[in-house]
Design an enzyme around this catalytic site. Structure first.
Site, PDB file in Angstrom:
ATOM      1  CD  GLU A 130      -2.983  -1.101   2.269  1.00 52.97           C
ATOM      2  OE1 GLU A 130      -2.766  -0.338   3.228  1.00 52.97           O
ATOM      3  OE2 GLU A 130      -3.983  -1.839   2.202  1.00 52.97           O
ATOM      4  CG  HIS A 260      -8.976   6.232   2.060  1.00 53.67           C
ATOM      5  ND1 HIS A 260      -8.964   6.028   0.693  1.00 53.67           N
ATOM      6  CD2 HIS A 260      -8.487   5.089   2.604  1.00 53.67           C
ATOM      7  CE1 HIS A 260      -8.490   4.824   0.431  1.00 53.67           C
ATOM      8  NE2 HIS A 260      -8.187   4.239   1.579  1.00 53.67           N
ATOM      9  NE  ARG A 306      -4.436   5.411   3.496  1.00 58.45           N
ATOM     10  CZ  ARG A 306      -5.091   4.641   4.351  1.00 58.45           C
ATOM     11  NH1 ARG A 306      -5.493   5.129   5.504  1.00 58.45           N
ATOM     12  NH2 ARG A 306      -5.346   3.384   4.059  1.00 58.45           N
ATOM     13  CG  HIS A 367      -9.864   6.715   6.245  1.00 52.30           C
ATOM     14  ND1 HIS A 367     -10.881   5.774   6.255  1.00 52.30           N
ATOM     15  CD2 HIS A 367      -8.707   6.006   6.293  1.00 52.30           C
ATOM     16  CE1 HIS A 367     -10.364   4.557   6.307  1.00 52.30           C
ATOM     17  NE2 HIS A 367      -9.041   4.672   6.352  1.00 52.30           N
ATOM     18  NE  ARG A 402      -4.826   5.355   9.659  1.00 52.26           N
ATOM     19  CZ  ARG A 402      -5.219   4.405   8.818  1.00 52.26           C
ATOM     20  NH1 ARG A 402      -4.556   3.263   8.752  1.00 52.26           N
ATOM     21  NH2 ARG A 402      -6.269   4.586   8.047  1.00 52.26           N
TER      22      ARG A 402
END
Length: 636
Positions: A130, A260, A306, A367, A402
């Site tokens: 990811e 997100h 992100r 998110h 994060r």
């Protein structure tokens, strides 16, 4: 039916953090777990991607920590980060032993209609990649990891004889009391408090309960539902954060709300399109020009952290006016897509989108809250007997942004750390009975007017031994606008609320306000406008209802009263979040200021300090100094 419940451990929240704690505690303890709604209504259930841990032979904890620190943009607490990530392999193995049906690698997968997943080893698991990760390190269960994990743990918890789960029970306030009787010993007005339970609203019977416990674990989730577009379920409005601050805990970095990058942009959908799609080769395109725009933004393209991807998409949307960009995986084999992303494939197909041939319309959505209640890696907060884990907590793992799939890992690791620490706390708490002689000595000294500094010192030594309070470095204090705005009021339930204040209308408008003014990009003008609007709503409510009162004397006892209470608390939390963003004069991670686009010279953690004696109508900041801009330097 009694309105008082006694239990050894009260866990507020039935998500991954709460159930990991409950299932890891000794079976000799009676445990009560509260769920604000049905058990599946929690963010953990909806997590798609997986759980990040260094499981591959070519990977290492050092590399995982390095990737996390880069994503966190200088605000990760390095010691806590290393401790939590260092326990990753053990956490995933524990989930395997519970029977979580993780997707296995092709080399180890066996054809078996009824496999025993509890015998899986972490070396058997398929790993995906990811954004922000330098290698494949995300273990997953198809593309519905959260659902599979939670179904497994809920079944375990429901069959455990020492665990009682109460769905549709909402915690309102944490109960604290002095460890030492005030009449026996005075500490210059500074009590040593410990958490002894909570006031709870029973939605099923529409009544208030008091639950007494020897320790409390706060695992209530985040605050995403303060925004219009959010991946979190409707129960996530930050009430756990506020309860902890009311009780006397510090809060940290609430301005860092992660968006997100790829929420499904179709009507009012809250469905996420997993980051794992980009990890397996998904590409982002401008719908009008067909340009793969991330190639011009970051050398990592779609696999950048992100905050970078979300801002790039937001900029595209601002330019194209469509409200979305395209995420395309049609260049991947259809069989691969259907096998690896079955839930996303079926969900989109039902909506008329065949992701094997068609692009997916996506847009950023609120998110995750990177900030929360200040805790250490063992979940200890500023109040003895009160632990916190999951999104409600701030361990410093996530910093300013994060890293994908670190949150599920944090839930399990910190939850299990709490379970290891809590029995020792209970033993020490029981040993406090031995202080009776000390208290009697103090009373005797008071009667004879003799100084008792030795007893004062001994008491502090005992308190330090009972509970190790979390520490923070490099902090800046958030100054709330005024004592009036920063108060946390509730209303007297014995008088009528004026009917011309539409609670649902203000709640919806608050979501729109924070989305517009406290979104992916912010500015002083937007944040000031938000603060003024929130203040107007607070004044409107105050002028149209009875005088405010302390929660300890009157709490919501009906659904109507509860709705008012929730709105007042959300407005206060919104003030704290916006003010935190207003006082951070830089752009870092998930916090981007158009008027301060550069990084500050020194990364500082934002802190909200509660009053020492905090009640629901006295939540205010103790620092009244002026704001000072942080020196900024060019982004490197």
């Amino acid at each position: 039916m009694s309105n008082i419940i006694k239990t050894d451990v009260l866990i507020i929240g039935a998500g991954l953090a709460g159930l990991s704690t409950a299932l890891s505690l000794p079976k000799s303890l009676n445990i009560t777990v509260l769920s604000k709604a049905a058990l599946e209504v929690c963010s953990s259930h909806y997590a798609q991607g997986g759980i990040a841990a260094s499981l591959d032979k070519a990977d290492s904890v050092t590399d995982h920590v390095a990737d996390t620190l880069i994503a966190g943009a200088g605000l990760c607490a390095t010691d806590n980060t290393a401790r939590i990530l260092g326990a990753g392999q053990q956490a995933v193995q524990w989930l395997c032993e519970q029977g979580v049906p993780f997707t296995q690698s092709t080399l180890t997968k066996k054809i078996d209609n009824t496999p025993d997943f509890s015998v899986l080893k972490t070396s058997d698991l398929h790993l995906t990649k990811e954004g922000g990760h330098g290698c494949r390190r995300v273990a997953h269960a198809d593309d519905a990891t959260g659902r599979h994990v939670m179904d497994t743990l809920i079944t375990k918890a429901q069959t455990a004889t020492n665990i009682t789960i109460l769905p549709y029970h909402e915690a309102l306030e944490l109960l604290t009391s002095p460890m030492i009787s005030r009449s026996s010993f005075s500490m210059n007005d500074c009590e040593i408090k410990h958490c002894r339970g909570a006031l709870v609203f029973d939605h099923i019977n529409e009544r208030q309960l008091t639950i007494h416990s020897s320790a409390v674990v706060l695992a209530s989730g985040g605050l995403g539902q303060l925004f219009k577009r959010a991946s979190a379920p409707n129960v996530c409005v930050g009430d756990g954060v506020m309860m902890a601050c009311q009780a006397g805990c510090r809060l940290a970095n609430l301005e860092f709300v992660q968006f997100h990058p790829t929420g499904l942009a179709l009507d009012d959908s809250s469905f996420l399109i997993s980051e794992a799609l980009r990890g397996e080769g998904g590409r982002l395109y401008c719908p009008q020009t067909g340009t793969r725009f991330m190639l011009e933004v970051d050398k990592r393209a779609e696999l950048a952290p992100r905050d970078i991807v979300a801002r790039a998409i937001a900029n595209q949307i601002s330019s194209n006016g469509l409200g979305y960009v395209h995420l395309d995986v049609s260049h991947l084999p259809a069989a691969f897509i259907q096998a690896h992303f079955p839930q996303i494939y079926q969900t989109l197909l039902a909506l008329g989108i065949d992701m094997t041939t068609d692009p997916i319309p996506v847009a950023p959505t609120a998110h995750y809250s990177c900030g929360g209640v200040v805790t250490d890696a063992n979940g200890l907060t500023d109040i003895a007997g009160l632990y916190a884990a999951g999104e409600v907590a701030y361990t410093g793992l996530h910093g300013a942004n994060r890293l994908a799939s670190n949150s599920l890992l944090e839930c399990v690791v910190v939850g299990r750390n709490i379970a290891a620490n809590l029995p020792h706390y209970l033993t020490k708490l029981e040993n406090l009975k031995n202080l009776e002689a000390l208290k009697k000595t103090a009373e005797a000294l008071e009667r004879t007017a003799q100084p008792h500094t030795t007893n004062y010192y001994e008491l502090h030594q005992l308190a330090a031994d009972i509970w190790q309070y979390p520490t923070l470095e490099n902090t800046q204090f958030v100054i709330l606008p005024s004592s009036k705005q920063s108060s946390l009021p509730t209303y007297k339930a014995d008088k009528a609320f004026h009917s011309n204040v539409d609670i649902s209308e203000i709640t919806i408008a608050l979501k729109a306000l924070l989305t517009a003014n406290m979104g992916i990009t912010r500015s002083a003008k937007q944040l000031e406008q938000a603060l003024r609007q929130i203040e107007q709503w607070q004044e409107l409510i105050e002028h149209n209802k009875t005088m405010l009162s302390d929660m300890s004397s009157k709490a919501p006892t009906t659904n109507r009263e509860l709705a008012i209470f929730q709105l007042v608390r959300q407005l206060t939390l919104a003030t704290v979040i916006v003010q935190s963003a207003y006082q951070r004069f830089e752009s870092r991670g998930g916090h981007y200021r158009e008027d301060y686009p550069d990084l500050a010279e020194t990364p500082l953690t934002s802190i909200i300090l509660p009053l020492r004696k905090t009640t629901l109508n006295s939540f205010s900041h103790v620092i009244e100094d002026e704001r000072y801009p942080i020196l900024v330097t060019d982004h490197i």
